[in-house]
Design an enzyme around this catalytic site. Structure first.
Site, PDB file in Angstrom:
ATOM      1  N   ARG A 239       0.818  -1.222   0.000  1.00 15.00           N
ATOM      2  CA  ARG A 239       0.000   0.000   0.000  1.00 15.00           C
ATOM      3  C   ARG A 239       0.848   1.267   0.000  1.00 15.00           C
ATOM      4  NH1 ARG A 239      -5.521  -1.055   2.085  1.00 15.00           N
ATOM      5  NH2 ARG A 239      -6.045  -2.871   0.864  1.00 15.00           N
TER       6      ARG A 239
ATOM      7  N   ARG B 221      -3.209   6.673   1.277  1.00 13.95           N
ATOM      8  CA  ARG B 221      -3.701   7.912   1.890  1.00 13.95           C
ATOM      9  C   ARG B 221      -2.725   8.598   2.841  1.00 13.95           C
ATOM     10  NH1 ARG B 221      -9.361   6.040   4.034  1.00 13.95           N
ATOM     11  NH2 ARG B 221      -8.219   4.087   4.026  1.00 13.95           N
TER      12      ARG B 221
ATOM     13  N   ARG C 118      -6.293  11.436  -5.834  1.00 14.12           N
ATOM     14  CA  ARG C 118      -7.558  10.719  -5.618  1.00 14.12           C
ATOM     15  C   ARG C 118      -8.728  11.707  -5.699  1.00 14.12           C
ATOM     16  NH1 ARG C 118     -10.760   9.203  -1.281  1.00 14.12           N
ATOM     17  NH2 ARG C 118     -11.345   7.014  -1.039  1.00 14.12           N
TER      18      ARG C 118
ATOM     19  N   ASP D 217      -6.941  -2.775  -7.398  1.00 19.41           N
ATOM     20  CA  ASP D 217      -7.439  -3.425  -6.182  1.00 19.41           C
ATOM     21  C   ASP D 217      -7.829  -4.860  -6.506  1.00 19.41           C
ATOM     22  OD1 ASP D 217      -8.254  -2.620  -3.274  1.00 19.41           O
ATOM     23  OD2 ASP D 217      -9.783  -3.995  -3.994  1.00 19.41           O
TER      24      ASP D 217
ATOM     25  N   TYR E 158     -14.989 -11.841  -0.059  1.00 20.39           N
ATOM     26  CA  TYR E 158     -15.710 -10.586  -0.304  1.00 20.39           C
ATOM     27  C   TYR E 158     -16.941 -10.831  -1.180  1.00 20.39           C
ATOM     28  CZ  TYR E 158     -11.707  -8.144   1.674  1.00 20.39           C
ATOM     29  OH  TYR E 158     -10.729  -7.705   2.530  1.00 20.39           O
TER      30      TYR E 158
HETATM   31  O1  1CP Z   1      -0.080  -1.817  -2.389  1.00 23.13           O
HETATM   32  C1  1CP Z   1      -0.347  -0.902  -3.182  1.00 23.13           C
HETATM   33  O2  1CP Z   1       0.022   0.271  -3.020  1.00 23.13           O
HETATM   34  C2  1CP Z   1      -1.055  -1.261  -4.482  1.00 23.13           C
HETATM   35  C3  1CP Z   1      -2.467  -1.109  -4.550  1.00 23.13           C
HETATM   36  C4  1CP Z   1      -3.386  -2.006  -3.732  1.00 23.13           C
HETATM   37  C5  1CP Z   1      -3.312  -3.370  -3.436  1.00 23.13           C
HETATM   38  C6  1CP Z   1      -2.184  -4.329  -3.732  1.00 23.13           C
HETATM   39  C7  1CP Z   1      -4.603  -1.531  -3.199  1.00 23.13           C
HETATM   40  C8  1CP Z   1      -5.072  -0.146  -3.263  1.00 23.13           C
HETATM   41  N1  1CP Z   1      -5.289  -2.603  -2.674  1.00 23.13           N
HETATM   42  C9  1CP Z   1      -4.523  -3.732  -2.794  1.00 23.13           C
HETATM   43  C10 1CP Z   1      -4.843  -5.104  -2.378  1.00 23.13           C
HETATM   44  C11 1CP Z   1      -6.048  -5.344  -1.534  1.00 23.13           C
HETATM   45  N2  1CP Z   1      -7.281  -4.750  -1.577  1.00 23.13           N
HETATM   46  C12 1CP Z   1      -6.101  -6.377  -0.576  1.00 23.13           C
HETATM   47  C13 1CP Z   1      -4.972  -7.349  -0.300  1.00 23.13           C
HETATM   48  C14 1CP Z   1      -3.942  -6.759   0.575  1.00 23.13           C
HETATM   49  C15 1CP Z   1      -4.388  -6.411   1.974  1.00 23.13           C
HETATM   50  O3  1CP Z   1      -4.733  -7.338   2.737  1.00 23.13           O
HETATM   51  O4  1CP Z   1      -4.337  -5.230   2.315  1.00 23.13           O
HETATM   52  C16 1CP Z   1      -7.383  -6.355   0.001  1.00 23.13           C
HETATM   53  C17 1CP Z   1      -7.917  -7.276   1.085  1.00 23.13           C
HETATM   54  C18 1CP Z   1      -8.125  -5.325  -0.632  1.00 23.13           C
HETATM   55  C19 1CP Z   1      -9.546  -4.968  -0.392  1.00 23.13           C
HETATM   56  C20 1CP Z   1      -9.673  -3.565  -0.005  1.00 23.13           C
HETATM   57  N3  1CP Z   1      -9.533  -2.517  -0.874  1.00 23.13           N
HETATM   58  C21 1CP Z   1      -9.867  -3.043   1.292  1.00 23.13           C
HETATM   59  C22 1CP Z   1     -10.001  -3.851   2.578  1.00 23.13           C
HETATM   60  C23 1CP Z   1     -11.412  -4.083   2.910  1.00 23.13           C
HETATM   61  C24 1CP Z   1     -11.613  -4.800   4.220  1.00 23.13           C
HETATM   62  O5  1CP Z   1     -11.799  -4.110   5.225  1.00 23.13           O
HETATM   63  O6  1CP Z   1     -11.628  -6.037   4.244  1.00 23.13           O
HETATM   64  C25 1CP Z   1      -9.900  -1.646   1.174  1.00 23.13           C
HETATM   65  C26 1CP Z   1     -10.153  -0.633   2.256  1.00 23.13           C
HETATM   66  C27 1CP Z   1      -9.636  -1.340  -0.203  1.00 23.13           C
HETATM   67  C28 1CP Z   1      -9.493   0.003  -0.828  1.00 23.13           C
HETATM   68  C29 1CP Z   1      -8.110   0.354  -1.233  1.00 23.13           C
HETATM   69  N4  1CP Z   1      -7.341  -0.388  -2.101  1.00 23.13           N
HETATM   70  C30 1CP Z   1      -6.140   0.264  -2.324  1.00 23.13           C
HETATM   71  C31 1CP Z   1      -6.163   1.483  -1.563  1.00 23.13           C
HETATM   72  C32 1CP Z   1      -5.074   2.520  -1.534  1.00 23.13           C
HETATM   73  C33 1CP Z   1      -7.397   1.523  -0.878  1.00 23.13           C
HETATM   74  C34 1CP Z   1      -7.892   2.644   0.001  1.00 23.13           C
HETATM   75  C35 1CP Z   1      -8.813   3.455  -0.839  1.00 23.13           C
HETATM   76  C36 1CP Z   1      -8.751   4.927  -0.602  1.00 23.13           C
HETATM   77  O7  1CP Z   1      -9.536   5.346   0.257  1.00 23.13           O
HETATM   78  O8  1CP Z   1      -8.002   5.652  -1.251  1.00 23.13           O
END
Ligand code: 1CP
Length: 343
Positions: free
Chosen positions: A25, A29, A38, A75, A152
Site C-alpha cells: 500500500r 492515503r 484521488r 485493487d 468478499y
Molecule cells: O499496495 C499498493 O500500493 C497497491 C495497490 C493495492 C493493493 C495491492 C490496493 C489499493 N489494494 C490492494 C490489495 C487489496 N485490496 C487487498 C490485499 C492486501 C491487503 O490485505 O491489504 C485487500 C484485502 C483489498 C480490499 C480492499 N480494498 C480493502 C479492505 C477491505 C476490508 O476491510 O476487508 C480496502 C479498504 C480497499 C481500498 C483500497 N485499495 C487500495 C487502496 C489505496 C485503498 C484505500 C482506498 C482509498 O480510500 O483511497
C-alpha cells in the site's frame, strides 16, 4: 541472464548486504500527493480505472523514496467486478459488493475469458508504468488469491472472521468450489495479461488465507496458488512469483516449495528469527515489520528495521511491512526506516 535490478536479484536467490525494499500500500492515503490525485479522480474506483492517474499514484512513492519496486495501483476487487459483480465503496467503511449465496449467483457471473474489456484500463496502467519507471525499479503486478476474493464476493463486504464464506463452504460445497475454480482460472488470465503489458513480477494476496485450517488450507489456499503459478510460469518462463498467505503461521513452512513461489511474503505475526530458520531456508522471503511502527516511529522503528534486516541477512530477503501501511502513518517515518536500512 544475470539480474541487474535489486528486487529481481533477491527473487533469483541472491543474498544482498542491503535488501531491496518496498511497502505494501505504498501508494495510499498517508501521502498528501495521493490524496490530491484521488480527489482529482473523484473516488477510489475512478482512480483505479483512470490509467494516467493510476500510473501517477504508482509513481509517487517511487519519486519520494526511490523504492526498489513499484506495485501497480489497482485493487483485488476489480476482478469480481470484471466478472459481473456490483462493487462500490462506502465512504469511511470499505467495499460493498453483490453477494454470491448459491448456484444462481454463480451462474450470473461471466467466464474467465470475458474480463479483458473491463480490465483494459488496468493493462494500460501497466504499459504506462513500464515506460515511465526508472530503469532500476521493478514493476509488480498482482491479484487477490481466489479464497480472499471469494470471501468478499460471498459476504458482500469485508468480514473479521470470513464467516459467510466458511458457511457457504460448509453448506454448499459445490457452489463454493466452482467459485474458487472460476476465480483461479480468471486470475491466471488477468495476471497473464498484466505480464504481457509489462509486469515483471506478480504477487498473489491471500490476506485471509490464515483463516483456512488443515485440509481446507491445502485445497483452497495452497492448490489455487500452485495452479496459478504453474500456469503463469508455463506461459511466461522465468516469471518470479510472490505468494502472501497472510497469517498462515506454521503453514508458511514449505509453502514456497509446495506452490512453486519464488518468495513468500511474511506477515508481522511471525517472528523474523523463526522465519529465517524455518521459511527462508527454502528461498527468498519478504517482510515483515509491523505497520504500526510507521505511525509511532522513534528509536523503536530504527531498532526494529535493523533487527529484521539482521535476522534475514543470511539469505535472500525483500524488506517490507507485514501488511499495508496505514493512512495515519507519518511519511517522515518511511524516510527514517530507509536510512536505518540503507545506511
Ligand atoms: O499496495 C499498493 O500500493 C497497491 C495497490 C493495492 C493493493 C495491492 C490496493 C489499493 N489494494 C490492494 C490489495 C487489496 N485490496 C487487498 C490485499 C492486501 C491487503 O490485505 O491489504 C485487500 C484485502 C483489498 C480490499 C480492499 N480494498 C480493502 C479492505 C477491505 C476490508 O476491510 O476487508 C480496502 C479498504 C480497499 C481500498 C483500497 N485499495 C487500495 C487502496 C489505496 C485503498 C484505500 C482506498 C482509498 O480510500 O483511497
Amino acid at each position: 541472464m544475470a539480474e541487474t535490478k535489486k528486487l529481481l536479484k533477491s527473487l533469483a536467490g541472491e543474498t544482498q548486504d542491503v535488501p531491496p525494499v518496498w511497502l505494501m500500500r505504498q501508494a495510499g492515503r498517508y501521502l498528501p500527493e495521493y490524496r490530491a490525485t484521488r480527489a482529482e479522480a473523484g473516488d477510489f474506483l475512478s482512480l483505479c480505472y483512470n490509467s494516467e492517474l493510476a500510473a501517477e499514484v504508482t509513481l509517487q512513492p517511487i519519486r519520494r523514496y526511490a523504492f526498489d519496486a513499484a506495485i501497480l495501483f489497482a485493487d483485488i476487487l476489480l476482478l469480481p467486478q470484471a466478472l459481473g459483480a456490483d462493487l462500490w465503496f462506502e465512504t469511511g467503511e470499505g467495499p460493498r459488493m453483490s453477494t454470491i449465496t448459491g448456484p444462481d449467483g454463480l451462474k450470473a457471473l461471466k467466464g474467465k475469458d470475458d474480463i479483458h474489456d473491463h480490465m483494459a484500463p488496468v493493462y494500460e496502467t501497466v504499459r504506462i508504468l513500464s515506460r515511465e519507471l526508472p530503469s532500476e525499479t521493478t514493476l509488480i503486478g498482482f491479484a487477490g488469491a481466489p479464497w480472499t476474493v471469494a470471501t468478499y464476493m460471498i459476504a458482500g463486504r469485508g468480514t473479521k472472521d470470513q464467516g459467510p464464506a466458511h458457511a457457504l463452504k460448509a453448506e454448499d460445497r459445490a457452489t463454493f468450489e466452482a467459485l474458487i475454480e472460476l476465480l483461479t482460472d480468471a486470475t491466471i488470465e488477468y495476471l497473464s495479461k498484466q505480464v504481457e503489458a509489462g509486469a515483471e513480477v506478480i504477487k498473489i494476496f491471500d490476506s485471509w488465507g490464515g483463516s483456512l485450517k488443515g485440509a481446507d488450507f491445502d485445497k483452497y489456499a495452497l492448490e489455487p496458488a500452485k495452479k496459478i503459478i504453474a500456469e503463469l510460469k508455463a506461459r511466461h518462463p522465468g516469471l518470479p512469483c510472490i505468494a502472501f498467505p497472510r497469517e498462515a503461521g506454521e503453514r508458511y513452512i514449505g509453502f514456497a516449495k509446495a506452490t512453486g513461489a519464488d518468495c513468500v511474503a511474511l506477515d508481522n505475526s511471525v517472528d523474523a528469527a523463526w522465519a529465517a530458520e524455518n521459511v527462508q531456508c527454502d528461498g527468498c522471503v519478504q517482510g515483515n515489520m509491523a505497520p504500526s511502527l510507521m505511525v509511532t516511529g522513534g528509536q523503536e522503528l530504527i531498532d526494529e528495521t535493523k533487527r529484521i534486516k539482521e535476522a534475514f541477512s543470511k539469505g535472500p530477503h525483500i524488506f517490507n511491512l507485514g501488511h499495508g501501511i496505514t493512512p495515519d502513518a507519518d511519511p517522515e517515518n518511511v524516510t527514517i526506516m530507509l536510512e536505518a536500512l540503507r545506511g
